[in-house]
Design a protein around this motif. Structure first.
Motif, PDB file in Angstrom:
ATOM      1  N   GLN A 132      50.765  43.946  47.795  1.00  0.00           N
ATOM      2  CA  GLN A 132      51.112  42.627  47.266  1.00  0.00           C
ATOM      3  C   GLN A 132      49.935  41.649  47.338  1.00  0.00           C
ATOM      4  O   GLN A 132      50.090  40.472  47.054  1.00  0.00           O
ATOM      5  N   ILE A 133      48.771  42.162  47.734  1.00  0.00           N
ATOM      6  CA  ILE A 133      47.512  41.427  47.590  1.00  0.00           C
ATOM      7  C   ILE A 133      46.742  42.097  46.467  1.00  0.00           C
ATOM      8  O   ILE A 133      46.601  43.317  46.438  1.00  0.00           O
ATOM      9  N   ARG A 134      46.226  41.304  45.531  1.00  0.00           N
ATOM     10  CA  ARG A 134      45.481  41.833  44.393  1.00  0.00           C
ATOM     11  C   ARG A 134      44.045  41.296  44.428  1.00  0.00           C
ATOM     12  O   ARG A 134      43.820  40.120  44.747  1.00  0.00           O
ATOM     13  N   LEU A 135      43.092  42.166  44.097  1.00  0.00           N
ATOM     14  CA  LEU A 135      41.670  41.852  44.234  1.00  0.00           C
ATOM     15  C   LEU A 135      40.952  41.992  42.896  1.00  0.00           C
ATOM     16  O   LEU A 135      41.214  42.935  42.129  1.00  0.00           O
ATOM     17  N   PHE A 136      40.043  41.074  42.633  1.00  0.00           N
ATOM     18  CA  PHE A 136      39.266  41.099  41.387  1.00  0.00           C
ATOM     19  C   PHE A 136      37.837  40.705  41.724  1.00  0.00           C
ATOM     20  O   PHE A 136      37.608  39.643  42.303  1.00  0.00           O
ATOM     21  N   THR A 137      36.871  41.545  41.394  1.00  0.00           N
ATOM     22  CA  THR A 137      35.457  41.213  41.588  1.00  0.00           C
ATOM     23  C   THR A 137      34.792  41.008  40.237  1.00  0.00           C
ATOM     24  O   THR A 137      34.851  41.889  39.365  1.00  0.00           O
ATOM     25  N   VAL A 138      34.158  39.862  40.069  1.00  0.00           N
ATOM     26  CA  VAL A 138      33.425  39.548  38.849  1.00  0.00           C
ATOM     27  C   VAL A 138      32.064  40.246  38.904  1.00  0.00           C
ATOM     28  O   VAL A 138      31.314  40.092  39.876  1.00  0.00           O
TER      29      VAL A 138
END
Length: 497
Positions: A132-138
């Motif tokens: 339920q934690i979502r991660l996004f790296t630019v």
């Protein structure tokens, strides 16, 4: 006639219809900000109607001449997963969409530092199982103009996806998830070794007379680049020969030369704002985390950083268009450096005059010979405390003692603080360290310091008439004042009025 027209278009190589497209940040496993209007945007053929449906919310728009379109869906509460349907000439389905709290983390290497390099890394990574934690790296990108998209993808928080993710971003997200009982999305956009001007808009740098020298300095760098590049190429050729010889002799290779700054370099003023922040500003967020300053901590830039940093914060807020969005940052930790870190810390503290800002003080967990302290767990927690108070309005103590006022005593000075919490104490029960005093024109000397209620009284036999005080005023200070919540006091300097 219609068949002939379509055939003619095909012969000319013209598209019969443009596919609806979404930016990278609007994709499978995304997490969108709760309790705020949800902006969904993308590209299509000019004049094309695009309809969006998510969790019972529906909206449509007609693509502009440029092909750009956007819709706003009404706010939603923490929850999910949902599927989002986007219908134009084609249909797109975005799977596994959650709604919760979205935070952006930016800065330089201490924000970028991955989980593999932190204290207790193996155990922390193995326990990082929070779907339920979502991660996004630019993905890193420099641009001379603001872009409209980034490279990257959302992932569920698992040991595999977390190990190379921002450690501060993960520990903060875990703290908010566990203490606020909400779903969390963290967008990580940082680049090690970069200065704050790279993350500030060009119009801001150009319009402010206090910041324009940054652009002039960069123009000088670009002018010197051809000669610097020619010198570097020669050094690189010599290095390759020397490295090959060292390898043949079984010896260590010499240090490689460093490429000079020039076109496309990450230190380009506004270059990282354009490539890594501007494209995500339409995405609704709860707040921003910032961990940077090391690359501005030199004699020429440490003091002007207070003007640059405040301007950069205002840039973030203006471009996100959410008002005074919470902006929480990390003060530089203790580190044996070049003598300008106290001034940079003071410049960071100056930004607290802006509304909805908070600062995590981490002198006590720094490492004298490591610019990347490994205890990122406490960094994430202290930022989480600030978020609880500033972003979520919880009545908690979230900061260590902050200087408020200085008054005169008989042969002594009394210091008053904000954020005293449940009271003041010296860390570990040690003698209170870190205070220095001086007369009006004298040099600073170590002071005897004692806690008196919610104040500290400082004096020294060598200074009969003290007029100035400073605390933790060193790159790597030995300073022990904290509140009973265990939060370290921020460095400061002050004169009697």
């Amino acid at each position: 006639m219609l068949r002939r027209l379509l055939a003619s278009l095909a012969l000319l190589g013209l598209p019969l219809a443009a596919e609806v497209k979404l930016p990278a940040i609007i994709s499978d496993h995304m997490l969108i900000q709760q309790q705020m209007p949800v902006r969904i945007w993308g590209k299509a053929a000019a004049g094309e109607k695009v309809a969006v449906e998510l969790n019972g919310r529906r909206a449509s728009a007609i693509a502009e001449g440029s092909g750009a379109w956007e819709v706003f869906l009404s706010p939603m509460a923490n929850g999910g997963p949902y599927e989002m349907n986007v219908q134009g000439a084609n249909q797109l389905v975005v799977h596994d969409v959650l709604v919760g709290e979205v935070w952006v983390g930016s800065g330089q290497s201490n924000m970028e530092l991955p989980m593999t390099r932190v204290k207790d890394a193996d155990a922390e990574i193995a326990a990082a199982d929070f779907p339920q934690i979502r991660l996004f790296t630019v993905k890193k990108k420099v641009s001379d103009t603001p872009l409209d998209d980034v490279d990257g993808a959302w992932s569920l928080c698992t040991p595999a996806s977390t190990k190379n993710f921002s450690a501060v971003g993960y520990f903060f997200s875990r703290y908010i998830h566990q203490n606020r009982h909400v779903l969390v999305g963290f967008i990580h956009s940082s680049w090690g070794g970069t200065p704050a001007q790279s993350w500030t808009t060009h119009p801001t740098l150009e319009a402010n007379p206090l910041l324009k020298p940054i652009l002039e300095e960069w123009d000088q760098t670009l002018a010197a680049y051809p000669a610097a590049k020619e010198k570097y190429d020669k050094q690189l050729a010599d290095y390759k020969v020397a490295a090959a010889a060292a390898k043949a002799d079984g010896k260590p290779a010499p240090a490689a030369p460093r490429a000079p700054a020039g076109p496309g370099h990450p230190n380009t003023p506004a270059g990282l704002w354009n490539g890594m922040i501007a494209p995500i500003t339409p995405y609704a967020i709860r707040g921003v985390l910032w961990y940077q300053g090391e690359s501005n901590a030199d004699p020429k830039h440490a003091y002007p950083y207070r003007f640059l940093f405040r301007s950069m914060i205002e840039d973030f807020r203006h471009e996100w268009a959410e008002g005074d969005v919470p902006f929480l940052f990390v003060q530089l930790a203790s580190f044996q450096s070049n003598g300008t870190w106290p001034v940079l810390r003071e410049s960071q503290t100056d930004a607290l005059e802006l509304r909805n800002t908070g600062m995590a003080v981490i002198d006590d967990i720094g490492e004298p010979k490591n610019i990347h302290p490994l205890n990122k767990q406490d960094v994430g927690k202290r930022l989480g405390l600030a978020a609880q108070a500033i972003a979520y309005g919880e009545k908690i103590e979230y900061s260590g003692p902050m200087f408020r006022e200085l008054t005169r005593e008989v042969n002594a000075l009394r210091i008053y603080f904000d954020h005293t919490g449940a009271g003041l104490q010296s860390r570990g029960g040690e003698k209170l360290l870190g205070f220095e005093i001086a007369g009006k024109s004298g040099d600073f000397v170590p002071a005897e310091a004692r806690i008196d209620g919610l104040t500290v009284v400082v004096s020294c036999d060598q200074v009969a008439d003290p007029a100035k005080v400073r605390y933790a005023w060193a790159d790597d200070p030995k300073a022990t004042l904290e509140n009973r919540e265990g939060l370290q006091a921020s460095p400061f300097r002050a004169d009697l009025k």
